[in-house]
Structures are given as structure tokens and as C-alpha cells.
Design an enzyme around this catalytic site. Structure first.
Site, PDB file in Angstrom:
ATOM      1  N   ARG A  15       8.758  -0.047  72.803  1.00  0.00           N
ATOM      2  CA  ARG A  15       8.387  -0.883  71.651  1.00  0.00           C
ATOM      3  C   ARG A  15       9.651  -1.340  70.916  1.00  0.00           C
ATOM      4  O   ARG A  15       9.759  -2.477  70.485  1.00  0.00           O
ATOM      5  CB  ARG A  15       7.459  -0.114  70.725  1.00  0.00           C
ATOM      6  CG  ARG A  15       7.043  -0.893  69.531  1.00  0.00           C
ATOM      7  CD  ARG A  15       6.107  -0.077  68.631  1.00  0.00           C
ATOM      8  NE  ARG A  15       5.099  -0.983  68.168  1.00  0.00           N
ATOM      9  CZ  ARG A  15       3.829  -0.935  68.434  1.00  0.00           C
ATOM     10  NH1 ARG A  15       3.349   0.023  69.164  1.00  0.00           N
ATOM     11  NH2 ARG A  15       2.995  -1.827  67.975  1.00  0.00           N
ATOM     12  N   GLU A  33      18.979 -24.956  66.144  1.00  0.00           N
ATOM     13  CA  GLU A  33      18.705 -25.769  64.953  1.00  0.00           C
ATOM     14  C   GLU A  33      20.009 -26.332  64.372  1.00  0.00           C
ATOM     15  O   GLU A  33      20.946 -25.574  64.122  1.00  0.00           O
ATOM     16  CB  GLU A  33      17.997 -24.927  63.884  1.00  0.00           C
ATOM     17  CG  GLU A  33      16.604 -24.499  64.264  1.00  0.00           C
ATOM     18  CD  GLU A  33      15.654 -25.674  64.431  1.00  0.00           C
ATOM     19  OE1 GLU A  33      15.714 -26.617  63.623  1.00  0.00           O
ATOM     20  OE2 GLU A  33      14.849 -25.643  65.368  1.00  0.00           O
ATOM     21  N   GLU A  74      18.329 -19.646  56.109  1.00  0.00           N
ATOM     22  CA  GLU A  74      18.113 -20.866  56.900  1.00  0.00           C
ATOM     23  C   GLU A  74      17.115 -20.603  58.028  1.00  0.00           C
ATOM     24  O   GLU A  74      16.263 -21.446  58.329  1.00  0.00           O
ATOM     25  CB  GLU A  74      19.438 -21.383  57.467  1.00  0.00           C
ATOM     26  CG  GLU A  74      19.310 -22.679  58.225  1.00  0.00           C
ATOM     27  CD  GLU A  74      18.793 -23.830  57.379  1.00  0.00           C
ATOM     28  OE1 GLU A  74      17.817 -24.491  57.805  1.00  0.00           O
ATOM     29  OE2 GLU A  74      19.356 -24.094  56.300  1.00  0.00           O
ATOM     30  N   GLU A  81       9.063 -24.027  58.137  1.00  0.00           N
ATOM     31  CA  GLU A  81       8.840 -25.407  58.566  1.00  0.00           C
ATOM     32  C   GLU A  81       8.061 -25.474  59.868  1.00  0.00           C
ATOM     33  O   GLU A  81       7.131 -26.283  60.002  1.00  0.00           O
ATOM     34  CB  GLU A  81      10.180 -26.135  58.710  1.00  0.00           C
ATOM     35  CG  GLU A  81      10.853 -26.411  57.385  1.00  0.00           C
ATOM     36  CD  GLU A  81      12.196 -27.112  57.537  1.00  0.00           C
ATOM     37  OE1 GLU A  81      12.699 -27.233  58.678  1.00  0.00           O
ATOM     38  OE2 GLU A  81      12.736 -27.526  56.500  1.00  0.00           O
ATOM     39  N   LYS A  99       7.355 -26.798  52.502  1.00  0.00           N
ATOM     40  CA  LYS A  99       8.615 -27.102  53.188  1.00  0.00           C
ATOM     41  C   LYS A  99       9.724 -27.416  52.184  1.00  0.00           C
ATOM     42  O   LYS A  99      10.867 -26.968  52.359  1.00  0.00           O
ATOM     43  CB  LYS A  99       8.403 -28.265  54.156  1.00  0.00           C
ATOM     44  CG  LYS A  99       7.518 -27.888  55.338  1.00  0.00           C
ATOM     45  CD  LYS A  99       7.103 -29.086  56.148  1.00  0.00           C
ATOM     46  CE  LYS A  99       8.087 -29.365  57.242  1.00  0.00           C
ATOM     47  NZ  LYS A  99       7.612 -30.384  58.191  1.00  0.00           N
ATOM     48  N   ASP A 100       9.401 -28.157  51.145  1.00  0.00           N
ATOM     49  CA  ASP A 100      10.400 -28.493  50.127  1.00  0.00           C
ATOM     50  C   ASP A 100      10.860 -27.256  49.367  1.00  0.00           C
ATOM     51  O   ASP A 100      12.051 -27.117  49.047  1.00  0.00           O
ATOM     52  CB  ASP A 100       9.849 -29.527  49.142  1.00  0.00           C
ATOM     53  CG  ASP A 100       9.664 -30.901  49.766  1.00  0.00           C
ATOM     54  OD1 ASP A 100      10.147 -31.119  50.896  1.00  0.00           O
ATOM     55  OD2 ASP A 100       9.034 -31.753  49.111  1.00  0.00           O
TER      56      ASP A 100
END
Length: 125
Positions: A15, A33, A74, A81, A99-100
Site C-alpha cells: 500500500r 504543466e 501550483e 482546475e 478556478k479563479d
């Protein structure tokens, strides 16, 4: 509420290995990203400056915590997002707000990181 044997939260090597594998996969996805790549580049620049200006141990600890916090935030922003995008394809005000808000948290932390960096590096110039 009855728990089946497979639902019990027992610590096992398998696990634990799976947890680390999933976390590693998350880091791999995160590195794709563009915004995280910007933070990684900024971290590399700050690290180079840290070596040039011979930061103290406590200054390094602060810089590392700020950089890791920035990158972690981030990644959380990206997760939010992606989750919002998964839940709805059409524009919904609350989805946009979520999201904002997540992006705003990243911006706030980035501003604080810059101020901390200035506190550490300006006296060394």
C-alpha cells in the site's frame, strides 16, 4: 457502519509503495504543466543566486520552504482546475469562481514569495 477486510486502513508495504507511485505519477503530470515549469525555472534561478550570495542555513531553509510551497500550491491549483473541467464542460459561474479562487491563491503566495526573496537578497547586493 461495517467495514469489509479490504476497506480497513492497515499499513502495508504494498500500500505504501502504491501511494508513492501515485504521488510520483502526480509529479510527472504536474511537470507537464507550463505554469509549474515557470516556477521550476524561477526556483533554479533563485537557487543559483543563493549559491552566488552564499546564503546561510536559515536563509536556505526559508527559500526551500517558499519554493516548495509555491510549487505545491501550483499543483493543487492545477488539480482544482482539472477537477472543475472534469465536472462541467459548459461555463458555470461557480466553476469559474473556483478556478479563479485557486489561481488567486497562487498569485497571493507568489507575491509573498517575491517579498521574502527581496528581504533575503537585497541586503546581499
Amino acid at each position: 457502519m461495517r467495514l469489509d477486510s479490504k476497506d480497513k486502513r492497515t499499513l502495508s508495504v504494498g500500500r505504501l509503495k502504491s501511494s508513492f507511485r501515485f504521488a510520483g505519477n502526480g509529479l510527472k503530470w504536474a511537470c507537464l504543466e507550463p505554469n509549474l515549469r515557470i516556477h521550476i525555472a524561477a526556483g533554479a534561478f533563485v537557487s543559483a543566486a543563493g549559491f552566488i550570495f552564499s546564503l546561510t542555513r536559515i536563509e536556505w531553509c526559508i527559500i526551500i520552504l517558499v519554493m516548495a510551497g509555491m510549487m505545491a500550491l501550483e499543483i493543487v491549483n492545477t488539480a482544482i482546475e482539472k477537477t472543475v473541467d472534469l465536472v462541467t464542460e459548459e461555463y458555470k459561474p461557480l466553476a469559474g469562481m473556483a478556478k479563479d479562487l485557486a489561481a488567486g491563491a497562487v498569485l497571493l503566495y507568489a507575491c509573498a514569495a517575491v517579498v521574502i526573496g527581496l528581504f533575503i537578497f537585497i541586503p546581499k547586493l
